[in-house]
Design a protein around this motif. Structure first.
Motif, PDB file in Angstrom:
ATOM      1  N   CYS A 215       0.676  -1.022   0.048  1.00  0.00           N
ATOM      2  CA  CYS A 215       0.385  -0.260  -0.352  1.00  0.00           C
ATOM      3  C   CYS A 215       1.089   1.558   0.354  1.00  0.00           C
ATOM      4  O   CYS A 215       0.744   2.370  -0.692  1.00  0.00           O
ATOM      5  CB  CYS A 215      -0.852   0.038   1.485  1.00  0.00           C
ATOM      6  SG  CYS A 215      -2.129  -1.434   1.266  1.00  0.00           S
TER       7      CYS A 215
ATOM      8  N   LEU B 275       1.184   4.152  -3.348  1.00  0.00           N
ATOM      9  CA  LEU B 275       1.055   5.361  -3.143  1.00  0.00           C
ATOM     10  C   LEU B 275       2.161   6.049  -3.409  1.00  0.00           C
ATOM     11  O   LEU B 275       1.892   7.171  -3.529  1.00  0.00           O
ATOM     12  CB  LEU B 275       0.635   5.634  -1.401  1.00  0.00           C
ATOM     13  CG  LEU B 275      -1.077   5.046  -1.083  1.00  0.00           C
ATOM     14  CD1 LEU B 275      -0.886   5.231   0.938  1.00  0.00           C
ATOM     15  CD2 LEU B 275      -1.987   5.396  -1.444  1.00  0.00           C
TER      16      LEU B 275
ATOM     17  N   TRP C 151      -7.130  11.913   0.144  1.00  0.00           N
ATOM     18  CA  TRP C 151      -8.958  11.071  -0.413  1.00  0.00           C
ATOM     19  C   TRP C 151      -9.388  10.667   0.908  1.00  0.00           C
ATOM     20  O   TRP C 151      -8.779  10.027   2.108  1.00  0.00           O
ATOM     21  CB  TRP C 151      -8.289   9.597  -0.865  1.00  0.00           C
ATOM     22  CG  TRP C 151      -7.957   9.329  -2.111  1.00  0.00           C
ATOM     23  CD1 TRP C 151      -8.007   9.777  -3.135  1.00  0.00           C
ATOM     24  CD2 TRP C 151      -5.847   9.422  -2.237  1.00  0.00           C
ATOM     25  NE1 TRP C 151      -7.220   9.422  -4.269  1.00  0.00           N
ATOM     26  CE2 TRP C 151      -5.563   9.628  -3.837  1.00  0.00           C
ATOM     27  CE3 TRP C 151      -4.909   9.101  -1.643  1.00  0.00           C
ATOM     28  CZ2 TRP C 151      -4.897   9.694  -4.475  1.00  0.00           C
ATOM     29  CZ3 TRP C 151      -3.912   9.646  -2.105  1.00  0.00           C
ATOM     30  CH2 TRP C 151      -3.718   9.391  -3.651  1.00  0.00           C
TER      31      TRP C 151
ATOM     32  N   GLU D  88     -11.378   8.473   0.767  1.00  0.00           N
ATOM     33  CA  GLU D  88     -12.006   6.757   0.772  1.00  0.00           C
ATOM     34  C   GLU D  88     -10.580   6.336   0.373  1.00  0.00           C
ATOM     35  O   GLU D  88      -9.244   7.118  -0.433  1.00  0.00           O
ATOM     36  CB  GLU D  88     -13.137   6.129   0.126  1.00  0.00           C
ATOM     37  CG  GLU D  88     -14.709   7.257   0.090  1.00  0.00           C
ATOM     38  CD  GLU D  88     -15.396   6.376   0.996  1.00  0.00           C
ATOM     39  OE1 GLU D  88     -14.314   5.391   1.242  1.00  0.00           O
ATOM     40  OE2 GLU D  88     -16.089   7.168   2.295  1.00  0.00           O
ATOM     41  N   LEU D  89     -10.539   5.063   0.414  1.00  0.00           N
ATOM     42  CA  LEU D  89      -9.146   4.182   0.100  1.00  0.00           C
ATOM     43  C   LEU D  89      -9.004   4.323  -1.711  1.00  0.00           C
ATOM     44  O   LEU D  89     -10.285   4.274  -2.975  1.00  0.00           O
ATOM     45  CB  LEU D  89      -9.743   2.749   0.196  1.00  0.00           C
ATOM     46  CG  LEU D  89      -8.185   1.769   0.006  1.00  0.00           C
ATOM     47  CD1 LEU D  89      -7.214   2.057   1.040  1.00  0.00           C
ATOM     48  CD2 LEU D  89      -8.899   0.733   0.016  1.00  0.00           C
TER      49      LEU D  89
ATOM     50  N   ILE E  89      -4.765   1.333  -4.836  1.00  0.00           N
ATOM     51  CA  ILE E  89      -4.348   0.189  -3.868  1.00  0.00           C
ATOM     52  C   ILE E  89      -5.610  -0.521  -2.626  1.00  0.00           C
ATOM     53  O   ILE E  89      -5.045  -1.451  -1.681  1.00  0.00           O
ATOM     54  CB  ILE E  89      -3.586   1.467  -3.123  1.00  0.00           C
ATOM     55  CG1 ILE E  89      -4.829   1.643  -1.716  1.00  0.00           C
ATOM     56  CG2 ILE E  89      -2.925   1.892  -3.294  1.00  0.00           C
ATOM     57  CD1 ILE E  89      -3.957   2.243  -0.685  1.00  0.00           C
ATOM     58  N   SER E  90      -6.714  -0.845  -3.566  1.00  0.00           N
ATOM     59  CA  SER E  90      -7.804  -1.517  -2.599  1.00  0.00           C
ATOM     60  C   SER E  90      -7.011  -3.113  -3.001  1.00  0.00           C
ATOM     61  O   SER E  90      -7.435  -3.532  -1.771  1.00  0.00           O
ATOM     62  CB  SER E  90      -9.002  -1.923  -3.114  1.00  0.00           C
ATOM     63  OG  SER E  90      -9.003  -1.716  -4.768  1.00  0.00           O
TER      64      SER E  90
ATOM     65  N   PHE F 291      -4.619  -3.463   0.067  1.00  0.00           N
ATOM     66  CA  PHE F 291      -5.013  -3.398   1.035  1.00  0.00           C
ATOM     67  C   PHE F 291      -5.533  -4.246   1.304  1.00  0.00           C
ATOM     68  O   PHE F 291      -5.066  -5.018   2.866  1.00  0.00           O
ATOM     69  CB  PHE F 291      -6.173  -1.807   1.115  1.00  0.00           C
ATOM     70  CG  PHE F 291      -6.949  -1.922   2.381  1.00  0.00           C
ATOM     71  CD1 PHE F 291      -6.340  -0.813   3.308  1.00  0.00           C
ATOM     72  CD2 PHE F 291      -8.043  -2.202   2.600  1.00  0.00           C
ATOM     73  CE1 PHE F 291      -6.566  -0.329   4.284  1.00  0.00           C
ATOM     74  CE2 PHE F 291      -8.626  -2.218   4.235  1.00  0.00           C
ATOM     75  CZ  PHE F 291      -7.620  -1.382   5.096  1.00  0.00           C
TER      76      PHE F 291
ATOM     77  N   ARG G 276      -4.959  -6.851   5.270  1.00  0.00           N
ATOM     78  CA  ARG G 276      -5.465  -7.084   6.164  1.00  0.00           C
ATOM     79  C   ARG G 276      -5.897  -8.155   6.475  1.00  0.00           C
ATOM     80  O   ARG G 276      -5.776  -9.140   7.903  1.00  0.00           O
ATOM     81  CB  ARG G 276      -7.431  -6.516   6.165  1.00  0.00           C
ATOM     82  CG  ARG G 276      -7.252  -5.087   5.710  1.00  0.00           C
ATOM     83  CD  ARG G 276      -6.339  -4.054   6.653  1.00  0.00           C
ATOM     84  NE  ARG G 276      -8.171  -4.706   7.970  1.00  0.00           N
ATOM     85  CZ  ARG G 276      -8.668  -4.248   8.940  1.00  0.00           C
ATOM     86  NH1 ARG G 276      -8.246  -2.727   9.442  1.00  0.00           N
ATOM     87  NH2 ARG G 276      -9.610  -4.456   9.718  1.00  0.00           N
TER      88      ARG G 276
END
Length: 85
Positions: A42, A46, A59, A61-62, A66-67, A70, A74
């Motif tokens: 991530c 970024l 941002w 929101e995410l 990079i979702s 991410f 997690r």
């Protein structure tokens, strides 16, 4: 530094800051201090996004770029980075 200032202005008290800068890496005098075997995808993505921006961007929101990284992070999936010196 801008991220810290922004967090302070929004009264965010829990921060986790990561950097993917080669200058930061060069600041370490001993390679054993840097955990090269694992990287943060991530932060890396970024940083690459930031290279293409020509103004400050925030941002709420995410970012979609990079979702997937991410989600992998997690879920605890490993992310390996190899640096050859």
């Amino acid at each position: 530094m801008r991220a810290i200032e922004l967090a302070h202005n929004r009264n965010w008290t829990n921060l986790w800051l990561e950097s993917d800068s080669s200058l930061v890496v060069q600041a370490f005098s001993a390679a054993s201090l840097v955990p090269w075997e694992e990287g943060n995808q991530c932060a890396d993505k970024l940083a690459n996004i930031g290279l293409g921006l020509d103004s400050f961007t925030f941002w709420n929101e995410l970012p979609p770029q990079i979702s997937s990284s991410f989600v992998d992070n997690r879920l605890g999936k490993p992310s390996f980075r190899f640096v050859y010196m």
